[in-house]
Design an enzyme around this catalytic site. Structure first.
Site, mmCIF file in Angstrom:
data_model
loop_
_atom_site.group_PDB
_atom_site.id
_atom_site.type_symbol
_atom_site.label_atom_id
_atom_site.label_comp_id
_atom_site.label_asym_id
_atom_site.label_seq_id
_atom_site.Cartn_x
_atom_site.Cartn_y
_atom_site.Cartn_z
ATOM 1 N N GLY A 1 10.317 2.590 -9.283
ATOM 2 C CA GLY A 1 9.611 2.854 -8.040
ATOM 3 C C GLY A 1 8.980 1.606 -7.446
ATOM 4 C CG PHE B 1 -3.846 4.830 6.186
ATOM 5 C CD1 PHE B 1 -3.520 3.496 6.010
ATOM 6 C CD2 PHE B 1 -3.216 5.534 7.203
ATOM 7 C CE1 PHE B 1 -2.580 2.869 6.820
ATOM 8 C CE2 PHE B 1 -2.281 4.921 8.015
ATOM 9 C CZ PHE B 1 -1.963 3.580 7.830
ATOM 10 C CB ALA C 1 7.057 8.761 -12.678
ATOM 11 C CB SER C 2 3.686 10.806 -8.795
ATOM 12 O OG SER C 2 3.140 11.859 -8.027
ATOM 13 C CE LYS D 1 -0.615 11.425 -6.418
ATOM 14 N NZ LYS D 1 0.477 10.834 -7.244
#
Length: 361
Positions: free
Chosen positions: A21, A229, A91-92, A166
């Site tokens: 990733g 953000f 990882a997600s 999350k």
């Protein structure tokens, strides 16, 4: 310290999940550069797009092993975790608009990794990548400065499935660690809560942040919604993982990672325009009014999920990260400019006639 190359040990130092990733590859790179033995998980060793960028990292031939593991396959994790001292669970599911499976994959995947760690008595600590999404959503907007004591309200107004995933995955991790049976491995847990991760790429894999910045540089969006953000440089994120792993003072802690000031998409566009506008890139500058986004939300799932966040600016404190990790965060302008050059050099964004490459990032 176990796992350092100068010690002769027959074990791997650090497991990095989802190693191919965007952010995890930086973790692997910095671990190797710091002298650690690294094992990385990928879903398939037969995918050269995912595997090759890891294999060409400096010291990878000497100290990196890649193995197959899948978040949705519990039986793939005991072998992956075996003999490791530390685990970076990076990882997600990363889609901002879910396909309806994000919560299950995030929660079950996290528990699959942690259950394997509880059965492996070499694992001393897990550093889990959560998100600011687990802190700042589904809440009443106030002037309160949010800290690691705050949690997103999964039943709150406007919270989307990604943000729920999350939050619930991190809560499941803390609940799991508290309930590890006597006799199993009582490993330590640190959860990192990064903001929007930006910065240069080591792979060609296009996640959420890469897609967004690519669209801005390519003028693929008609205007800029006022989304706010907090951002963190991907290199700072990787560094923070290692610092959290090495520092026992972070055991049992949540740690917010991000620059201490929210920026919106107009700021992002301004940063990119300042650098790349003179090189021939037509960066969008027009603000998208709310009513146009509201109309679009009836036809576009991405806009629908983003609508409750338009114009909402939260105050976030990164004091704990600066205190425990002794880290100073890179200003988002540098991160975004470095990311822009990286996208262009990799061919993800085309080179314009006036483009002037840099010799380094």
């Amino acid at each position: 310290m176990y796992g350092k190359i100068h010690e002769i040990v027959a074990i791997f130092g650090v497991l990095v999940t989802g190693a191919s990733g965007y952010a995890a590859t930086h973790c692997v790179q910095q671990l190797l550069a710091s002298g650690y033995l690294v094992r990385g998980t990928v879903r398939s060793l037969k995918n050269p797009e995912k595997v090759q960028p890891l294999r060409v990292l400096k010291f990878a031939q000497e100290r990196l092993e890649l193995v197959e593991a899948d978040l949705e396959k519990a039986d793939s994790w005991p072998k992956a975790v075996d003999s490791c001292d530390y685990v970076f669970h990076v990882a997600s599911p990363i889609q901002l608009v879910s396909d309806g499976n994000a919560i299950k994959v995030a929660v079950d995947g996290t528990l699959n990794v942690l259950e394997a760690c509880a059965k492996c008595h070499t694992v001393k600590k897990v550093v889990l990548t959560s998100s600011m999404a687990a802190i700042k959503y589904g809440r009443e907007t106030t002037d309160k400065v949010l800290t690691e004591d705050d949690w997103s309200n999964v039943n709150g107004k406007g919270i989307n499935e990604y943000q729920k995933s999350k939050t619930l995955a991190e809560k499941a991790a803390w609940d799991f660690v508290k309930s590890i049976p006597e006799g199993d491995n009582q490993f330590k847990l640190t959860c990192l809560n990064p903001g929007f991760i930006v910065g240069p790429l080591l792979t060609d894999v296009q996640g959420a942040s890469v897609t967004l910045i690519k669209r801005v540089l390519n003028h693929e969006i008609p205007g800029l919604p006022m989304l706010y953000f907090s951002m963190i440089d991907v290199r700072d994120f990787a560094k923070a993982n290692i610092l959290a792993m090495e520092n026992p003072k972070t055991d049992g802690e949540r740690i917010i990672l991000g620059y201490n000031e929210d920026h919106n998409l107009r700021d992002v566009a301004d940063f990119l325009d300042k650098e790349f506008g003179p090189q021939g890139y037509n960066i969008p500058k027009r603000k998208l009014p709310y009513f146009l986004l509201w109309i679009a939300s009836f036809f576009n799932a991405t806009v629908k999920d983003a609508l409750p966040m338009i114009g909402v600016k939260e105050k976030i404190s990164n004091a704990k990260a600066r205190d425990l990790l002794q880290i100073e965060f890179t200003h988002p302008e540098k991160s975004l400019v470095d990311m822009g050059y990286s996208l262009i050099e990799k061919g993800i964004v085309p080179k314009k006639g006036g483009y002037k490459p840099r010799t380094h990032l």
